[in-house]
Write a protein that holds these residues in place. Structure first.
Motif, PDB file in Angstrom:
ATOM      1  N   ALA A   1      -2.657  31.649  10.109  1.00 31.66           N
ATOM      2  CA  ALA A   1      -3.204  32.889  10.232  1.00 31.66           C
ATOM      3  C   ALA A   1      -4.452  32.985   9.363  1.00 31.66           C
ATOM      4  CB  ALA A   1      -2.260  33.952   9.453  1.00 31.66           C
ATOM      5  N   GLY A   2      -4.682  31.957   8.443  1.00 33.05           N
ATOM      6  CA  GLY A   2      -6.017  31.865   7.664  1.00 33.05           C
ATOM      7  C   GLY A   2      -5.887  32.196   6.109  1.00 33.05           C
ATOM      8  N   PHE A   3      -4.452  32.131   5.895  1.00 33.20           N
ATOM      9  CA  PHE A   3      -4.278  31.876   4.445  1.00 33.20           C
ATOM     10  C   PHE A   3      -4.658  30.555   4.027  1.00 33.20           C
ATOM     11  CE2 PHE A   3      -1.975  35.675   5.068  1.00 33.20           C
ATOM     12  CZ  PHE A   3      -1.656  36.230   4.010  1.00 33.20           C
ATOM     13  N   ARG A   4      -5.416  30.458   3.075  1.00 32.59           N
ATOM     14  CA  ARG A   4      -5.947  29.292   2.463  1.00 32.59           C
ATOM     15  C   ARG A   4      -4.915  28.377   1.455  1.00 32.59           C
ATOM     16  NH1 ARG A   4     -11.011  28.479   4.502  1.00 32.59           N
ATOM     17  NH2 ARG A   4     -10.581  26.377   4.397  1.00 32.59           N
ATOM     18  N   GLY A   5      -4.876  27.321   1.449  1.00 31.31           N
ATOM     19  CA  GLY A   5      -3.919  26.669   0.419  1.00 31.31           C
ATOM     20  C   GLY A   5      -3.458  25.288   0.951  1.00 31.31           C
ATOM     21  N   GLY A   6      -2.616  24.505   0.299  1.00 35.53           N
ATOM     22  CA  GLY A   6      -2.233  23.171   0.917  1.00 35.53           C
ATOM     23  C   GLY A   6      -0.679  23.246   1.037  1.00 35.53           C
ATOM     24  N   LEU A   7       0.047  22.060   1.337  1.00 31.01           N
ATOM     25  CA  LEU A   7       1.239  21.797   1.654  1.00 31.01           C
ATOM     26  C   LEU A   7       1.848  21.213   0.413  1.00 31.01           C
ATOM     27  CD1 LEU A   7       1.871  21.234   5.289  1.00 31.01           C
ATOM     28  CD2 LEU A   7       2.421  23.206   3.927  1.00 31.01           C
ATOM     29  N   PHE A   8       1.311  20.914  -0.756  1.00 29.44           N
ATOM     30  CA  PHE A   8       1.700  20.100  -1.520  1.00 29.44           C
ATOM     31  C   PHE A   8       2.919  20.681  -2.340  1.00 29.44           C
ATOM     32  CE2 PHE A   8       0.148  16.601  -4.690  1.00 29.44           C
ATOM     33  CZ  PHE A   8       1.184  16.258  -5.565  1.00 29.44           C
ATOM     34  N   SER A   9       2.856  21.831  -2.834  1.00 28.25           N
ATOM     35  CA  SER A   9       4.089  22.357  -3.376  1.00 28.25           C
ATOM     36  C   SER A   9       5.129  22.706  -2.471  1.00 28.25           C
ATOM     37  CB  SER A   9       3.735  23.578  -4.266  1.00 28.25           C
ATOM     38  OG  SER A   9       2.634  23.327  -5.326  1.00 28.25           O
ATOM     39  N   ALA A  10       4.740  23.068  -1.281  1.00 32.07           N
ATOM     40  CA  ALA A  10       5.851  23.135  -0.316  1.00 32.07           C
ATOM     41  C   ALA A  10       6.548  22.249   0.120  1.00 32.07           C
ATOM     42  CB  ALA A  10       4.947  23.995   0.961  1.00 32.07           C
ATOM     43  N   SER A  11       5.839  21.007   0.273  1.00 27.00           N
ATOM     44  CA  SER A  11       6.667  19.770   0.502  1.00 27.00           C
ATOM     45  C   SER A  11       7.520  19.434  -0.508  1.00 27.00           C
ATOM     46  CB  SER A  11       5.566  18.679   0.843  1.00 27.00           C
ATOM     47  OG  SER A  11       4.841  18.317  -0.322  1.00 27.00           O
ATOM     48  N   LEU A  12       7.220  19.429  -1.694  1.00 30.44           N
ATOM     49  CA  LEU A  12       8.300  19.387  -2.704  1.00 30.44           C
ATOM     50  C   LEU A  12       9.539  20.151  -2.834  1.00 30.44           C
ATOM     51  CD1 LEU A  12       5.681  19.019  -5.891  1.00 30.44           C
ATOM     52  CD2 LEU A  12       6.731  17.033  -4.711  1.00 30.44           C
ATOM     53  N   LEU A  13       9.159  21.436  -2.503  1.00 30.17           N
ATOM     54  CA  LEU A  13      10.470  22.318  -2.217  1.00 30.17           C
ATOM     55  C   LEU A  13      11.160  22.026  -0.893  1.00 30.17           C
ATOM     56  CD1 LEU A  13      12.159  24.749  -2.778  1.00 30.17           C
ATOM     57  CD2 LEU A  13      10.328  26.225  -1.985  1.00 30.17           C
ATOM     58  N   LEU A  14      10.491  21.764   0.044  1.00 26.94           N
ATOM     59  CA  LEU A  14      11.274  21.412   1.460  1.00 26.94           C
ATOM     60  C   LEU A  14      12.058  20.015   1.316  1.00 26.94           C
ATOM     61  CD1 LEU A  14       8.396  22.008   3.969  1.00 26.94           C
ATOM     62  CD2 LEU A  14      10.364  23.258   3.756  1.00 26.94           C
ATOM     63  N   GLY A  15      11.503  19.190   0.512  1.00 23.05           N
ATOM     64  CA  GLY A  15      12.357  17.736   0.334  1.00 23.05           C
ATOM     65  C   GLY A  15      13.465  18.129  -0.515  1.00 23.05           C
ATOM     66  N   SER A  16      13.227  18.985  -1.799  1.00 15.95           N
ATOM     67  CA  SER A  16      14.433  19.288  -2.515  1.00 15.95           C
ATOM     68  C   SER A  16      15.459  20.005  -1.647  1.00 15.95           C
ATOM     69  CB  SER A  16      14.066  19.786  -3.667  1.00 15.95           C
ATOM     70  OG  SER A  16      13.657  21.200  -3.574  1.00 15.95           O
ATOM     71  N   LEU A  17      15.118  20.755  -0.921  1.00 14.24           N
ATOM     72  CA  LEU A  17      16.141  21.517  -0.167  1.00 14.24           C
ATOM     73  C   LEU A  17      17.057  20.752   0.934  1.00 14.24           C
ATOM     74  CD1 LEU A  17      14.147  24.888   0.936  1.00 14.24           C
ATOM     75  CD2 LEU A  17      16.137  24.505  -0.487  1.00 14.24           C
ATOM     76  N   PHE A  18      16.198  19.735   1.501  1.00 14.10           N
ATOM     77  CA  PHE A  18      16.817  18.529   2.460  1.00 14.10           C
ATOM     78  C   PHE A  18      17.528  17.904   1.703  1.00 14.10           C
ATOM     79  CE2 PHE A  18      16.571  14.490   4.642  1.00 14.10           C
ATOM     80  CZ  PHE A  18      17.099  14.746   5.720  1.00 14.10           C
ATOM     81  N   GLY A  19      17.363  17.388   0.474  1.00 12.02           N
ATOM     82  CA  GLY A  19      18.348  16.670  -0.237  1.00 12.02           C
ATOM     83  C   GLY A  19      19.580  17.158  -0.777  1.00 12.02           C
ATOM     84  N   SER A  20      19.323  18.502  -1.036  1.00  8.98           N
ATOM     85  CA  SER A  20      20.479  19.235  -1.402  1.00  8.98           C
ATOM     86  C   SER A  20      21.353  19.467  -0.019  1.00  8.98           C
ATOM     87  CB  SER A  20      20.082  20.633  -1.834  1.00  8.98           C
ATOM     88  OG  SER A  20      21.053  21.531  -2.241  1.00  8.98           O
TER      89      SER A  20
END
Length: 634
Positions: free
Chosen positions: A374-393
């Motif tokens: 949609a045009g929000f600016r930022g990256g996936l660094f922090s999001a990928s850390l959370l996604l990986g931890s959720l997957f590991g859980s």
């Protein structure tokens, strides 16, 4: 009492430099200092001269020591900026969501429902206004692209403009990370500093890496991870020449940020994970699955962008629509707001359970893709850390249903999932291993993360071929795979290499006149011009002077002209020129002003292009390694 024996002359001793000169002159050899003592006494002046030379204008552009010294103010400045931006975002979260200052919105105990719905929309409206305000601004060059194509040259104004958009996006609860703002600002400041000092191309690239390393180090309190983030992504390689400046910047920025804003670590483990020998097989499988999930996440962002582009709405209102869609998701699962650091810590402390972890995983992927599309600016660094931890859980919860405890401890699997997915998305495997090592201090856990990271990165490289950053470049048509310096090839153009004295003849003259004008040995190739002065082909002078097959003297030169479509343009790179030489089996080609006019402005030989290309390759490799004479001056 003096315990040293008195000194006495030793006839067999070799004379020093001074005594040798006096002996040759016939005078007595005065006793001088011991050679070792003399060498030691000279070390300080030598070191002092090196230091003072590094601080001179000439030394700033040629000394490795000077680059390490320049990284000090870069580290200080970036550390302060990162601390300031972090405090600003916390203040915006406190203002927009009424959470206590310092509390992460992804784990806040209570956020008013109205604010959860309204804040993302307001943020989207602000982004829409910024988009209209900067609608004529050029695309922002990020640190990786700058180092790969532009020799480290970045616009600080464009970097600050992008940082402002990221702060607004993150402050409004957008499901994006702040790391892009940190690295963009840090690298932009370093680039501006280096350009003011007129640094060499390779030194400027290193200083941009210092800015990015300092930003990640200050953001995560992890100097080693910050340094290798710069090596893997921004600089593109690790060398001894870049070791000192990058590491100095990372360490200094971390210390400055901690003093300016005593922020906690990314996460804290209540107790170290317990890892058995057989768990490494589990980690390998988790890494493979995390790699597949990383590909899905990156493709989801691309799909969301495509959907928004196809909407019959002005592009300026896309962020507002994104905020309208994010609000209801955050109302159901507040963990999708922000970068996810609070939700990450909550998962390590309490766990989510299989069902909630799955819901959070899917919601976070959708929310991040929605915001970026949609045009929000930022990256996936922090999001990928959370996604990986959720997957590991989730994997750990599934493991509890299996007999014989085949799956490792929850926190261990969460660490492996976090590192594996983040390494695949960010494209920095060593960075993620070092990040876990610095945050946990557990070597065995880091070894487990290394196993998963290897599996995920190999899978992504073999099947998908891109990290998130390089995938975004690919979508824009920029064919780069990292910060490796390939821009110098584009700067090394035909126009810079060509000779400006081409041998030309009009198409109407005869071979007899041509032979008289260019006798044997005076030219290998001449270029034929038509009546309008445009390139009309080239003539091999060996064939013109061949005594075995002597051509009629009255024959027109135009009848021998060939390869009318074989020419080079001044803005073509040396690699393209070499490819043209190979494709057309030519050893010399004309350089024309343009395709339409075909006015000859010079010519280039294959031998000269190859020699200059190989010399530049050798020089670039020597600069990267910090070795002036890479091949011993041969």
């Amino acid at each position: 009492m003096d315990t040293h024996p008195p000194s006495s002359p030793t006839p067999a001793a070799s004379p020093g430099p001074e005594s040798g000169l006096e002996a040759e002159a016939g005078g007595p050899a005065a006793p001088g200092p011991h050679p070792r003592r003399r060498a030691g006494s000279r070390r300080l002046p030598v070191a002092w001269r090196a230091l003072t030379h590094a601080l001179t204008p000439k030394g700033l552009r040629s000394s490795e020591l000077s680059l390490a010294l320049l990284s000090l103010p870069v580290g200080v400045a970036v550390g302060l900026v990162v601390a300031g931006l972090h405090a600003l975002v916390l203040a915006l979260h406190s203002l927009a969501f009424k959470v206590p200052f310092g509390e992460h919105i992804s784990s806040a105990l209570f956020i008013p429902s109205a604010l959860t719905l309204v804040a993302p929309v307001v943020g989207g409206a602000l982004l829409a206004g910024l988009g209209l305000l900067f609608r004529r601004a050029r695309d922002t060059v990020d640190p990786i692209e700058a180092n790969a194509l532009y020799g480290g040259r970045m616009s600080l104004r464009d970097s600050l403009r992008l940082t402002l958009s990221i702060v607004v996006s993150h402050g409004a609860g957008g499901s994006v990370g702040m790391e892009a703002a940190f690295t963009q600002t840090g690298a932009g400041m370093a680039s501006n500093f280096g350009r003011r000092l007129n640094l060499r191309r390779n030194d400027l690239r290193t200083l941009v890496g210092c800015g990015a390393a300092a930003a990640i180090s200050a953001a995560f309190s992890a100097p080693l991870a910050g340094a290798f983030y710069a090596y893997e992504l921004v600089i593109g390689t690790y060398t001894l020449a870049t070791l000192a400046p990058v590491c100095v910047a990372a360490v200094v920025a971390n210390q400055v940020a901690q003093m300016a804003l005593n922020r906690p670590a990314l996460f804290i483990l209540a107790e170290p994970p317990v890892i058995r020998g057989g768990d490494f097989v589990t980690f390998l499988l988790v890494g493979l699955a995390a790699g597949a999930l990383a590909i899905l996440t990156m493709q989801a962002v691309t799909y969301a962008e495509r959907v928004f582009r196809q909407l019959p709405l002005p592009r300026a209102v896309h962020p507002i629509l994104g905020g309208l869609l994010l609000g209801p998701m955050a109302l159901a699962l507040p963990g999708v707001l922000g970068g996810g650091q609070g939700a990450l810590q909550y998962g390590f402390d309490h766990g989510y359970g299989l069902g909630l972890a799955l819901a959070m995983l899917l919601a976070k992927i959708v929310a991040s893709a929605l915001c970026l599309g949609a045009g929000f600016r930022g990256g996936l660094f922090s999001a990928s850390l959370l996604l990986g931890s959720l997957f590991g859980s989730m994997v750990a919860d599934i493991g509890t249903m299996l007999p014989f405890h085949l799956v490792a401890q929850r926190s261990a699997v969460m660490l492996v999932g976090m590192g594996s997915l983040a390494a695949a998305v960010v494209g920095a495997p060593v960075t993620m291993v070092l990040l876990v090592l610095e945050l946990t201090g557990d070597l065995r856990a880091s070894a487990g993360v290394l196993m998963g990271v290897i599996a995920s990165t190999v899978l992504v490289r073999e099947t998908f071929g891109y990290s998130f950053a390089t995938w975004r470049f690919h979508q824009r048509g920029v064919q780069i795979r990292g910060g490796h310096d390939i821009g110098w090839v584009k700067d090394m153009t035909v126009g810079r290499l060509m000779r400006g004295d081409p041998k030309t003849v009009p198409a109407g003259i005869t071979l007899g006149a041509l032979r008289g004008h260019y006798p044997p040995g005076s030219a290998k190739t001449v270029f034929v011009l038509d009546a309008a002065g445009a390139f009309a082909g080239r003539v091999d002078m060996n064939a013109v002077h061949d005594p075995q097959h002597e051509l009629p003297a009255d024959q027109a030169v135009a009848e021998l002209a060939r390869d009318r479509e074989h020419f080079l343009l001044p803005d073509q790179s040396v690699r393209m020129a070499l490819q043209r030489f190979a494709d057309w089996d030519a050893d010399s080609l004309p350089v024309v002003e343009g395709v339409s006019s075909r006015r000859i402005v010079g010519y280039l030989t294959e031998a000269y292009a190859l020699r200059r290309y190989s010399q530049e390759l050798e020089r670039r490799r020597g600069d990267e390694l910090g070795v002036r004479d890479l091949f011993g001056g041969v």
